[in-house]
Design an enzyme around this catalytic site. Structure first.
Site: not given
Length: 367
Positions: A122, A200, A249, A251, A352
């Site tokens: 992150d 991020d 995020h 992902d 992550c």
């Protein structure tokens, strides 16, 4: 006066240009010392409105340390990830132990504790030989980079480039009000304004000279513009439209698995809205996730595609995601299953929990 020559190291221990070249070194996160987020300004909008408060009560309140049983279970999961990585030939590095229980303040605001070091993906973006500390919009994570300083000093002294984006103020001007965000009980969009650049690192994935990112509750357009200008004309950032107002995020939404192959979340992405440059690639809809056992229910079920590619063939993936494992095999991959559900209360998964430091490969254009 003594003439001193600054050492410009010809090589770098940091080198990673995409998500699939053979992985040689990685930083691994840890749930140890984690505290449940003391500030909810973003998190309230990354889950259905009102659910964050319910999860907060389960752990004893915002700013409180995570229950011991949750930490122990997550540690077991990350130890297994470390074992797999080492067995597959990857060097694993660890962060420093930090005390996240301490309160901290700026001239404009304060929080009662930090968050933790569970998810190095992150706060840091590795592009080539450069580590970029990102300007995160989460007040609870303002000093998270401290846990990585010893490692980054080591990498810098050995030749890596180390940059920090402008430290954001994170004043109230950066965030929309509840009245602006929730209209007739529905969330209207992302919580960030364009007051200052924030992003991020986990809102970007790398495909050589082309980087794919998204706007979200953690990343604004000002942040994307700062990043594009910083990395320069040698790279192109393409924005992927995420149709979920709870987006945070990329992902869990859009993940490269190998050269020429990307998996996307068909619930949040319309394939007809993807950047046109992807027409030459195999763009694969992810299968419906198998429900996970996260006791706090704070991560999306689409955490299923938060996997880690070791070399474009070997993929570390959650073992309960049997539909995804079958799909990966159908596309020539070799899935390596792991039980990682216990990590989810710490707001991360396999991708992550890791930060690529070195992959064996060179900068290329794939489009």
């Amino acid at each position: 006066m003594m003439d001193e020559t600054i050492n410009l190291a010809p090589s770098s221990p940091v080198s990673s240009y995409n998500e699939w070249d053979p992985l040689e070194e990685v930083i691994l996160g840890t749930p140890l010392g984690s505290h449940f987020a003391a500030w909810r300004g973003i998190n309230d909008y990354t889950v259905p409105y009102g659910e964050w408060v319910i999860a907060e009560a389960k752990v004893g309140g915002g700013g409180m340390p995570y229950p011991v049983e949750m930490v122990d279970a997550a540690c077991k999961a990350v130890y297994e990830l470390e074992r797999i990585l080492i067995n597959e030939g990857v060097r694993v590095r660890h962060v420093e132990k930090m005390d996240y229980s301490k309160a901290f303040h700026t001239p404009a605001w304060g929080v009662t504790s930090g968050f933790g070091s569970a998810n190095p993906r992150d706060p840091f973006l590795v592009i080539g030989t450069e580590i970029i500390e990102t300007p995160m919009a989460d007040r609870s994570r303002y000093f998270e980079a401290w846990a990585y300083r010893q490692l980054f000093k080591e990498y810098f002294r050995a030749g890596a480039k180390w940059t920090a984006a402008p430290k954001p103020m994170l004043t109230d001007e950066l965030f929309k009000t509840v009245e602006e965000m929730i209209v007739d009980g529905q969330q209207t969009g992302f919580v960030l304004t364009e007051f200052e650049p924030v992003f991020d690192a986990a809102d970007f994935v790398r495909c050589g000279r082309d980087i794919f990112g998204q706007l979200s509750n953690a990343t604004n357009r000002f942040g994307v513009e700062w990043l594009q200008r910083h990395i320069g004309d040698g790279y192109r950032i393409h924005l992927v439209k995420n149709n979920s107002p709870e987006a945070i995020h990329i992902d869990t939404t859009f993940m490269p698995i190998a050269e020429g192959k990307i998996i996307y979340n068909p619930e949040w992405i319309n394939p007809n809205e993807l950047p046109a440059i992807l027409k030459s690639w195999d763009v694969i809809p992810a299968p419906q996730p198998i429900p996970n056992t996260d006791p706090l229910k704070l991560v999306s079920e689409w955490i299923s595609i938060n996997f880690l590619s070791l070399d474009g063939e070997r993929i570390i993936v959650a073992k309960d995601q049997t539909n995804l494992i079958a799909l990966l095999k159908d596309h020539g991959m070799k899935p390596i299953p792991i039980d990682f559900d216990a990590y989810y209360p710490f707001l991360g998964a396999i991708h992550c929990a890791t930060l690529d430091i070195r992959r064996r490969g060179e900068l290329k254009s794939y489009f």
